[in-house]
Design a protein around this motif. Sequence first.
Motif, PDB file in Angstrom:
ATOM      1  N   THR A   1     -24.286  90.428  18.328  1.00 45.49           N
ATOM      2  CA  THR A   1     -22.924  90.693  19.657  1.00 45.49           C
ATOM      3  C   THR A   1     -22.565  92.152  18.979  1.00 45.49           C
TER       4      THR A   1
ATOM      5  N   SER B   1     -28.486  87.385  22.340  1.00 48.58           N
ATOM      6  CA  SER B   1     -27.643  86.529  22.458  1.00 48.58           C
ATOM      7  C   SER B   1     -27.363  85.456  22.815  1.00 48.58           C
TER       8      SER B   1
ATOM      9  N   ARG C   1     -17.195  86.657  25.631  1.00 45.66           N
ATOM     10  CA  ARG C   1     -17.954  86.937  26.302  1.00 45.66           C
ATOM     11  C   ARG C   1     -17.426  86.978  27.570  1.00 45.66           C
TER      12      ARG C   1
END
Length: 417
Positions: free
Chosen positions: A295, A322, A235
Amino acid sequence: MSRSSPPPHPLRIPREIWILVGAAFVIAIGYGIVSPVLPAYARSFDVGVAAASVIVSAFAFFRLVFAPVGGELVSRLGERPVYLAGLVIVAISSFASAFAQSYVQLLVFRGLGGIGSTMFTISTMALLVRLAPPSARGRVSSTYASAFLIGGMIGPVLGGLLAGWGLRAPFIVYSVALLIAAAVVAIGLGGARLRPVEERAKRDAMTLGEAWQSPVYRAVLASGVANGWTNFGVRMAVLPLLATAVLDRAWVAGAALAIGAVGTAVTLQFSGKMADRVGRRPLVIGGLVVMGTSTALLAFAQHPALSVGLGLAVLFGLSAISGVGAGLVNPAQQAAVADVIGHERNGGRVLSTFQMAQDGGAILGPILVGLVADGLGFGAAFVVTGLVCIAGAVPWLAAPEPLVHHAAPIGETSSER
């Protein structure tokens, strides 16, 4: 008296935890300021996606290596001095990173900051486990995480704006934010004995062998790897690069991270209470599935059939979903670790091993996914990350509910009473 019976009225969160919550807010703003510009800053030294991702992994690698030492320091010196020293170390590392003259220097400075990071992280986890009432562990975890996430919502937006002054400026601001957080804790907890000597003598240390006997602890290590891989690795390292590929504007990466943080922060407003009432297990499993599915689909934001506007809508929408998954996983997972340890045991080594599992995922995630992105594109990279999330949920399918399984501390039997 039943240890698992809930109190008739909601328990108040201790003052020390609120001080840590305030410090977490400041720290998160600073961390969020750096997050959207760090990969681009690394690439400014003429390196590829994988090498830029290594910058994030270096921070996590030093956290991983130093975690056992951090746990010992907390046991020997106490939480407060280790916490303060850790913040100062990261502040110095961030300031030095702002003036790095090469990729290698940036790699070293960021890596050394991981030492300080693991010091204040383990100190905080030890305090939350010890000070949180057993029937409010989920609520305490979500309150602390909410402060961090709200700061994380503000930080990336500020980071994107500060990038207009140059990629080095956010690191200087991050350094200042860390010093402010250190001052908050030093003043707010100044003179307080958070762990009196006589109390430490009564608290037996839980060994890793004892914790490993619990299927809950084994499951939480697996989900910790998946969580670290996705939320603290991919991320932060790869998502900003995908955002830039969708639209090459400085604010896009910050907005994607901020929107994901919004999804998490909103979810945290109820997930902590759910973890205390419904249980830890369903939230961890459901959260990992939501996080993994959203994701895996993220790379569709770059699909050639989509206009830039639709691509941004997909990017921001899936980032938010997410974030919802992360908001379900984190408080339940933290509460499950606290359930395994119990508030009457010293769990420094158990906590540091859990932290190492998350950091291990944060190290491997950016490196491996960065290599996949370089070779096969962002689509394959995010699918791999989604599969890691699903794999992290599998051990929880066979694990019992921690609220029931750990109603009494591990190793405590009726004969011991």
